[in-house]
Design a protein around this motif. Structure first.
Motif, PDB file in Angstrom:
ATOM      1  N   ILE A   1      83.398  21.116  21.180  1.00 46.92           N
ATOM      2  CA  ILE A   1      83.640  19.885  20.444  1.00 46.92           C
ATOM      3  C   ILE A   1      85.035  19.922  19.842  1.00 46.92           C
ATOM      4  CG2 ILE A   1      82.644  20.695  18.249  1.00 46.92           C
ATOM      5  CD1 ILE A   1      81.470  17.829  17.946  1.00 46.92           C
ATOM      6  N   SER A   2      85.712  18.791  19.858  1.00 51.16           N
ATOM      7  CA  SER A   2      87.024  18.688  19.228  1.00 51.16           C
ATOM      8  C   SER A   2      87.128  17.319  18.559  1.00 51.16           C
ATOM      9  CB  SER A   2      88.139  18.862  20.258  1.00 51.16           C
ATOM     10  OG  SER A   2      88.049  17.896  21.275  1.00 51.16           O
ATOM     11  N   GLY A   3      87.870  17.283  17.468  1.00 51.05           N
ATOM     12  CA  GLY A   3      87.973  16.037  16.722  1.00 51.05           C
ATOM     13  C   GLY A   3      89.387  15.779  16.248  1.00 51.05           C
ATOM     14  N   ASP A   4      89.707  14.504  16.125  1.00 51.31           N
ATOM     15  CA  ASP A   4      90.981  14.079  15.535  1.00 51.31           C
ATOM     16  C   ASP A   4      90.619  13.151  14.389  1.00 51.31           C
ATOM     17  OD1 ASP A   4      93.356  12.839  14.795  1.00 51.31           O
ATOM     18  OD2 ASP A   4      94.134  12.833  16.834  1.00 51.31           O
ATOM     19  N   TYR A   5      90.668  13.689  13.165  1.00 49.25           N
ATOM     20  CA  TYR A   5      90.215  12.915  12.030  1.00 49.25           C
ATOM     21  C   TYR A   5      91.184  11.802  11.656  1.00 49.25           C
ATOM     22  CZ  TYR A   5      85.840  15.135  10.866  1.00 49.25           C
ATOM     23  OH  TYR A   5      84.534  15.539  10.889  1.00 49.25           O
ATOM     24  N   THR A   6      92.433  11.912  12.064  1.00 52.79           N
ATOM     25  CA  THR A   6      93.374  10.811  11.779  1.00 52.79           C
ATOM     26  C   THR A   6      93.045   9.607  12.655  1.00 52.79           C
ATOM     27  OG1 THR A   6      94.968  11.651  13.372  1.00 52.79           O
ATOM     28  CG2 THR A   6      95.174  12.407  11.095  1.00 52.79           C
ATOM     29  N   LYS A   7      92.553   9.863  13.871  1.00 56.24           N
ATOM     30  CA  LYS A   7      92.167   8.790  14.779  1.00 56.24           C
ATOM     31  C   LYS A   7      90.672   8.509  14.730  1.00 56.24           C
ATOM     32  CE  LYS A   7      95.927   9.757  18.006  1.00 56.24           C
ATOM     33  NZ  LYS A   7      96.295  10.136  19.412  1.00 56.24           N
ATOM     34  N   ARG A   8      89.945   9.348  13.976  1.00 57.69           N
ATOM     35  CA  ARG A   8      88.493   9.200  13.849  1.00 57.69           C
ATOM     36  C   ARG A   8      87.804   9.247  15.211  1.00 57.69           C
ATOM     37  NH1 ARG A   8      88.849   4.492   9.199  1.00 57.69           N
ATOM     38  NH2 ARG A   8      89.410   5.895   7.477  1.00 57.69           N
ATOM     39  N   THR A   9      88.207  10.212  16.010  1.00 56.38           N
ATOM     40  CA  THR A   9      87.611  10.387  17.328  1.00 56.38           C
ATOM     41  C   THR A   9      87.049  11.798  17.476  1.00 56.38           C
ATOM     42  OG1 THR A   9      89.687  11.112  18.323  1.00 56.38           O
ATOM     43  CG2 THR A   9      89.237   8.758  18.374  1.00 56.38           C
ATOM     44  N   VAL A  10      86.066  11.925  18.338  1.00 57.39           N
ATOM     45  CA  VAL A  10      85.496  13.223  18.654  1.00 57.39           C
ATOM     46  C   VAL A  10      85.215  13.258  20.149  1.00 57.39           C
ATOM     47  CG1 VAL A  10      83.112  12.492  18.206  1.00 57.39           C
ATOM     48  CG2 VAL A  10      83.731  14.910  18.015  1.00 57.39           C
ATOM     49  N   SER A  11      85.418  14.420  20.746  1.00 56.21           N
ATOM     50  CA  SER A  11      85.125  14.615  22.154  1.00 56.21           C
ATOM     51  C   SER A  11      84.225  15.824  22.320  1.00 56.21           C
ATOM     52  CB  SER A  11      86.417  14.819  22.950  1.00 56.21           C
ATOM     53  OG  SER A  11      87.205  13.652  22.934  1.00 56.21           O
ATOM     54  N   LEU A  12      83.392  15.770  23.333  1.00 54.69           N
ATOM     55  CA  LEU A  12      82.508  16.883  23.662  1.00 54.69           C
ATOM     56  C   LEU A  12      82.735  17.223  25.124  1.00 54.69           C
ATOM     57  CD1 LEU A  12      80.214  18.717  22.568  1.00 54.69           C
ATOM     58  CD2 LEU A  12      78.613  17.093  23.609  1.00 54.69           C
ATOM     59  N   GLN A  13      83.355  18.359  25.364  1.00 51.80           N
ATOM     60  CA  GLN A  13      83.565  18.842  26.717  1.00 51.80           C
ATOM     61  C   GLN A  13      82.340  19.664  27.093  1.00 51.80           C
ATOM     62  OE1 GLN A  13      86.067  18.378  29.037  1.00 51.80           O
ATOM     63  NE2 GLN A  13      84.730  19.522  30.412  1.00 51.80           N
ATOM     64  N   MET A  14      81.647  19.239  28.151  1.00 46.85           N
ATOM     65  CA  MET A  14      80.410  19.890  28.564  1.00 46.85           C
ATOM     66  C   MET A  14      80.627  20.525  29.934  1.00 46.85           C
ATOM     67  SD  MET A  14      77.626  17.017  27.339  1.00 46.85           S
ATOM     68  CE  MET A  14      78.151  15.795  28.549  1.00 46.85           C
ATOM     69  N   ASN A  15      80.546  21.841  29.985  1.00 46.79           N
ATOM     70  CA  ASN A  15      80.723  22.587  31.223  1.00 46.79           C
ATOM     71  C   ASN A  15      79.433  23.279  31.611  1.00 46.79           C
ATOM     72  OD1 ASN A  15      83.494  21.907  31.243  1.00 46.79           O
ATOM     73  ND2 ASN A  15      83.998  23.695  29.995  1.00 46.79           N
ATOM     74  N   SER A  16      79.364  23.702  32.848  1.00 44.19           N
ATOM     75  CA  SER A  16      78.193  24.440  33.354  1.00 44.19           C
ATOM     76  C   SER A  16      76.897  23.713  33.014  1.00 44.19           C
ATOM     77  CB  SER A  16      78.176  25.856  32.765  1.00 44.19           C
ATOM     78  OG  SER A  16      79.370  26.534  33.096  1.00 44.19           O
ATOM     79  N   LEU A  17      76.881  22.431  33.278  1.00 46.66           N
ATOM     80  CA  LEU A  17      75.730  21.621  32.907  1.00 46.66           C
ATOM     81  C   LEU A  17      74.489  22.022  33.682  1.00 46.66           C
ATOM     82  CD1 LEU A  17      77.595  18.256  32.510  1.00 46.66           C
ATOM     83  CD2 LEU A  17      76.099  19.248  30.787  1.00 46.66           C
ATOM     84  N   LYS A  18      73.351  21.913  32.996  1.00 45.26           N
ATOM     85  CA  LYS A  18      72.059  22.282  33.549  1.00 45.26           C
ATOM     86  C   LYS A  18      71.135  21.064  33.529  1.00 45.26           C
ATOM     87  CE  LYS A  18      72.474  26.844  31.349  1.00 45.26           C
ATOM     88  NZ  LYS A  18      71.830  27.796  30.406  1.00 45.26           N
ATOM     89  N   PRO A  19      70.098  21.071  34.366  1.00 47.01           N
ATOM     90  CA  PRO A  19      69.140  19.952  34.299  1.00 47.01           C
ATOM     91  C   PRO A  19      68.549  19.763  32.902  1.00 47.01           C
ATOM     92  CG  PRO A  19      68.851  21.163  36.328  1.00 47.01           C
ATOM     93  CD  PRO A  19      69.857  21.941  35.520  1.00 47.01           C
ATOM     94  N   GLY A  20      68.411  20.847  32.170  1.00 48.53           N
ATOM     95  CA  GLY A  20      67.879  20.768  30.807  1.00 48.53           C
ATOM     96  C   GLY A  20      68.796  20.056  29.828  1.00 48.53           C
ATOM     97  N   ASP A  21      70.034  19.793  30.226  1.00 51.34           N
ATOM     98  CA  ASP A  21      70.953  19.034  29.373  1.00 51.34           C
ATOM     99  C   ASP A  21      70.775  17.531  29.535  1.00 51.34           C
ATOM    100  OD1 ASP A  21      73.397  21.480  30.239  1.00 51.34           O
ATOM    101  OD2 ASP A  21      72.329  21.322  28.335  1.00 51.34           O
ATOM    102  N   THR A  22      69.918  17.133  30.465  1.00 49.06           N
ATOM    103  CA  THR A  22      69.680  15.709  30.689  1.00 49.06           C
ATOM    104  C   THR A  22      69.058  15.081  29.449  1.00 49.06           C
ATOM    105  OG1 THR A  22      69.418  15.968  33.065  1.00 49.06           O
ATOM    106  CG2 THR A  22      68.385  14.041  32.056  1.00 49.06           C
TER     107      THR A  22
END
Length: 120
Positions: free
Chosen positions: A69-90
């Protein structure tokens, strides 16, 4: 009013990657924490990851080491980079923000949700 707009969900094969993004806007005096929850069919909504204004992060044990997870509080944005995804992440992934509004109300707000499906 506070609005959270999400983007980036979709269908991906196991082992693949996706990035979710969320932007908070509206009557925000201070953004204290922002992050992602998810809810799979028949299960409770659970915390995936969040980041505070002080840059502290929390992760669910099931995603630690795979999601960032990464955030830019000045822009009020957040991103979630999801790698090695599994069916259980559905699940449906929801952006969540804890804010103080311009009216000095402390409350949590939710996005509309974005579907992530890991299959194939």
């Amino acid at each position: 009013q506070v609005q959270l707009v999400e983007s980036g969900g979709g269908l991906v094969q196991p082992g693949g990657s996706l990035t979710l993004s969320c932007t908070a806007s509206g009557s925000i005096f201070r953004l204290h924490a922002i992050g992602w929850y998810r809810q799979a069919p028949g299960k409770d909504r659970e915390l995936v990851a969040r980041i505070t204004a002080g840059a502290s992060t929390d992760y669910a044990d099931s995603v630690r080491g795979r999601f960032t997870i990464s955030g830019d509080y000045t822009k009020r944005t957040v991103s979630l980079q999801m790698n090695s995804l599994k069916p259980g992440d559905t699940a449906v992934y929801y952006c969540n923000a804890y804010v103080t509004t311009q009216s000095q109300v402390h409350d949590a707000y939710w996005g509309q949700g974005t579907q992530v499906t890991v299959s194939g």
